[in-house]
Scaffold this active site. Structure first.
Site, short mmCIF file in Angstrom:
data_model
loop_
_atom_site.label_atom_id
_atom_site.label_comp_id
_atom_site.label_asym_id
_atom_site.label_seq_id
_atom_site.Cartn_x
_atom_site.Cartn_y
_atom_site.Cartn_z
N GLY A 4 0.80 -1.20 0.00
CA GLY A 4 0.00 0.00 0.00
C GLY A 4 0.84 1.26 0.00
CB THR A 5 1.11 4.07 -1.81
OG1 THR A 5 1.92 3.07 -2.42
CG2 THR A 5 1.82 5.39 -1.87
#
Length: 131
Positions: A4-5
């Site tokens: 994820g970011t």
């Protein structure tokens, strides 16, 4: 690791936090509709990237501790208080840590945007922006 970011940017009287919604493992995408962001109080939100199960457990733990704080002090905790609470929660689990990398954002008591970023064992820093 579900990856994820996320990113957060703070300003004079605002804060913006954004995160992707993809939940994946390696090259396999499980879903494209899984939020990494949770609202903790009226003025504070958190985004957690990394292992999704640990992020869910961490958010549940933080929300329970915030409810206890509200009952004891009869008000919501400030963003600064939640930042320290998250740090101690992560440090408490340092030998078997939550495999999450967190960004906490909110508007502080002075009305200014606040962004905090953490490592897996609770070391944190307030900064104007982070990823």
């Amino acid at each position: 690791d579900n990856g994820g970011t996320c990113l957060a940017v703070s300003g004079e009287d605002y804060v913006v936090l954004a995160a992707d919604t993809r939940l994946s493992s390696g090259y396999s995408i499980h879903t494209r509709d899984c939020s990494k962001v949770a609202q903790l109080t009226d003025n504070c939100i958190i985004a957690s990237c990394g292992m999704r199960a640990d992020a869910i457990a961490l958010h549940k733990n933080l929300k329970a501790r915030i409810v206890m704080y509200e009952h004891k002090h009869r008000r919501q905790p400030s963003v600064t208080s939640i930042a320290q609470m998250l740090s101690t929660t992560l440090y408490y689990k340092r030998f078997f840590p939550y495999y999450t990398f967190n960004v906490l954002a909110g508007v502080d008591d002075e009305g200014k945007g606040a962004v905090y970023h953490y490592d897996a064992i609770g070391s944190f820093e307030r900064c104007p922006y982070t990823t």
